[in-house]
Design a protein around this motif. Structure first.
Motif, PDB file in Angstrom:
ATOM      1  N   ARG A   1       0.843  -1.199   0.000  1.00  0.00           N
ATOM      2  CA  ARG A   1       0.000   0.000   0.000  1.00  0.00           C
ATOM      3  C   ARG A   1       0.877   1.248   0.000  1.00  0.00           C
ATOM      4  O   ARG A   1       1.794   1.366   0.807  1.00  0.00           O
ATOM      5  CB  ARG A   1      -0.932   0.006   1.212  1.00  0.00           C
TER       6      ARG A   1
ATOM      7  N   THR B   1       0.665   5.385   0.280  1.00  0.00           N
ATOM      8  CA  THR B   1      -0.162   6.527   0.657  1.00  0.00           C
ATOM      9  C   THR B   1       0.518   7.803   0.185  1.00  0.00           C
ATOM     10  O   THR B   1       1.724   7.986   0.389  1.00  0.00           O
ATOM     11  CB  THR B   1      -0.359   6.588   2.185  1.00  0.00           C
TER      12      THR B   1
ATOM     13  N   ASP C   1     -12.696   6.953  -4.285  1.00  0.00           N
ATOM     14  CA  ASP C   1     -12.558   5.562  -3.853  1.00  0.00           C
ATOM     15  C   ASP C   1     -12.878   4.612  -4.999  1.00  0.00           C
ATOM     16  O   ASP C   1     -13.901   4.742  -5.679  1.00  0.00           O
ATOM     17  CB  ASP C   1     -13.518   5.271  -2.694  1.00  0.00           C
ATOM     18  N   LYS C   2     -11.985   3.663  -5.209  1.00  0.00           N
ATOM     19  CA  LYS C   2     -12.113   2.610  -6.230  1.00  0.00           C
ATOM     20  C   LYS C   2     -12.073   3.163  -7.657  1.00  0.00           C
ATOM     21  O   LYS C   2     -12.382   2.444  -8.611  1.00  0.00           O
ATOM     22  CB  LYS C   2     -13.398   1.782  -6.027  1.00  0.00           C
TER      23      LYS C   2
ATOM     24  N   VAL D   1      -7.666   3.248  -6.809  1.00  0.00           N
ATOM     25  CA  VAL D   1      -7.605   3.970  -5.543  1.00  0.00           C
ATOM     26  C   VAL D   1      -8.274   3.148  -4.438  1.00  0.00           C
ATOM     27  O   VAL D   1      -9.410   2.703  -4.588  1.00  0.00           O
ATOM     28  CB  VAL D   1      -8.308   5.339  -5.662  1.00  0.00           C
ATOM     29  N   VAL D   2      -7.559   2.938  -3.329  1.00  0.00           N
ATOM     30  CA  VAL D   2      -8.132   2.254  -2.169  1.00  0.00           C
ATOM     31  C   VAL D   2      -9.058   3.201  -1.423  1.00  0.00           C
ATOM     32  O   VAL D   2     -10.197   2.869  -1.114  1.00  0.00           O
ATOM     33  CB  VAL D   2      -7.022   1.746  -1.225  1.00  0.00           C
ATOM     34  N   TYR D   3      -8.560   4.391  -1.105  1.00  0.00           N
ATOM     35  CA  TYR D   3      -9.395   5.412  -0.488  1.00  0.00           C
ATOM     36  C   TYR D   3      -8.873   6.791  -0.856  1.00  0.00           C
ATOM     37  O   TYR D   3      -7.707   6.955  -1.210  1.00  0.00           O
ATOM     38  CB  TYR D   3      -9.469   5.252   1.035  1.00  0.00           C
ATOM     39  N   ALA D   4      -9.745   7.765  -0.779  1.00  0.00           N
ATOM     40  CA  ALA D   4      -9.381   9.158  -1.032  1.00  0.00           C
ATOM     41  C   ALA D   4      -9.916  10.008   0.105  1.00  0.00           C
ATOM     42  O   ALA D   4     -11.093   9.914   0.455  1.00  0.00           O
ATOM     43  CB  ALA D   4      -9.966   9.635  -2.361  1.00  0.00           C
ATOM     44  N   LYS D   5      -9.039  10.807   0.720  1.00  0.00           N
ATOM     45  CA  LYS D   5      -9.415  11.696   1.808  1.00  0.00           C
ATOM     46  C   LYS D   5      -9.075  13.127   1.402  1.00  0.00           C
ATOM     47  O   LYS D   5      -8.429  13.351   0.371  1.00  0.00           O
ATOM     48  CB  LYS D   5      -8.692  11.287   3.089  1.00  0.00           C
TER      49      LYS D   5
ATOM     50  N   PHE E   1      -4.424  10.162  -0.473  1.00  0.00           N
ATOM     51  CA  PHE E   1      -5.096   9.015  -1.073  1.00  0.00           C
ATOM     52  C   PHE E   1      -4.155   7.824  -1.032  1.00  0.00           C
ATOM     53  O   PHE E   1      -2.946   7.968  -0.825  1.00  0.00           O
ATOM     54  CB  PHE E   1      -5.562   9.306  -2.505  1.00  0.00           C
ATOM     55  N   GLN E   2      -4.715   6.637  -1.222  1.00  0.00           N
ATOM     56  CA  GLN E   2      -3.915   5.418  -1.126  1.00  0.00           C
ATOM     57  C   GLN E   2      -4.239   4.473  -2.281  1.00  0.00           C
ATOM     58  O   GLN E   2      -5.383   4.386  -2.730  1.00  0.00           O
ATOM     59  CB  GLN E   2      -4.180   4.704   0.199  1.00  0.00           C
TER      60      GLN E   2
ATOM     61  N   SER F   1      -3.147   0.331  -3.748  1.00  0.00           N
ATOM     62  CA  SER F   1      -2.578  -0.950  -3.353  1.00  0.00           C
ATOM     63  C   SER F   1      -2.141  -1.683  -4.613  1.00  0.00           C
ATOM     64  O   SER F   1      -2.892  -1.734  -5.594  1.00  0.00           O
ATOM     65  CB  SER F   1      -3.615  -1.775  -2.580  1.00  0.00           C
TER      66      SER F   1
END
Length: 216
Positions: free
Chosen positions: A119, A121, A134-135, A147-151, A155-156, A158
């Motif tokens: 992963r 970040t 996200d995704k 994208v695993v997640y977006a804040k 973002f992250q 994998s």
């Protein structure tokens, strides 16, 4: 147009710097099997044009705008770069639509093992993060990733071991800067939603329509 599926990792042989531009010479093998003057090559996510080539590599001009917007300005001889030729019309579309036009850069905050995955970040400016969902899809140094997640501030993604081993991503560590190209579809949708239609044109596409059909 590219797909974000890296064909090989090349090595920067030489960088000839001008006042605000540069010429990159990159050693490669696989992409030289079918290369011509004027071809487009995606180099760490940046679409460059082949100006010369020989049996061991190719050269491409890099203009001022590209150096300002991407991480190519920080390359040095010996650096590794992701390479992909333009998508063939009869080829498989394995990634997503990648134009090779960098939107900006992001900095790696952390690299963490997650069983058989890795992963990554990233921190990035709001101008980039607004198009990352996200995704959704994002191109990192020319690699098509999910994208695993977006804040609001990060973002992250994998990746599987194969992706890390056949691209420069496997060499990246916390603090490194990478090129980012957002999903072009999202940018066009935003432009169409916020921009005025052409004279005489009418559209039934509204924000409510997109939400109703799963795009909200």
């Amino acid at each position: 147009m590219f797909t974000g599926i890296v064909e090989e990792v090349g090595t920067v042989r030489q960088i000839r710097r001008g006042r605000v531009s540069a010429v990159l010479t990159i050693e490669a093998t696989r992409i030289l099997e079918d290369i011509h003057i004027g071809d487009s090559i995606c180099v760490n996510g940046v679409c460059l044009t082949v100006v010369t080539f020989d049996q061991s590599g190719f050269s491409a001009d890099v203009m001022h705008e590209t150096l300002d917007r991407s991480s190519l300005a920080s390359l040095a001889p010996g650096a590794h770069v992701n390479l992909e030729r333009a998508m063939a019309a009869d080829g498989r579309f394995g990634g997503h639509i990648v134009a090779g036009h960098i939107d900006g850069t992001a900095r790696i905050l952390a690299v963490e093992k997650d069983d058989n995955a890795i992963r990554y970040t990233f921190s990035a400016e709001e101008a980039l993060l607004r198009y990352i969902v996200d995704k959704g899809s994002v191109a990192i140094d020319g690699i098509s990733l999910t994208v695993v997640y977006a804040k609001p501030d990060r973002f992250q993604v994998s990746v599987i071991p194969h992706t890390a081993s056949v691209t420069v991503l496997g060499e990246k560590r916390a603090g490194d800067v990478v090129n980012v190209e957002n999903d072009i579809i999202g940018k066009y949708v935003e432009r169409l939603m916020n921009g005025a239609p052409a004279a005489g044109a009418q559209s039934n596409i509204t924000r409510a329509f997109l939400t109703e059909h799963g795009y909200g």
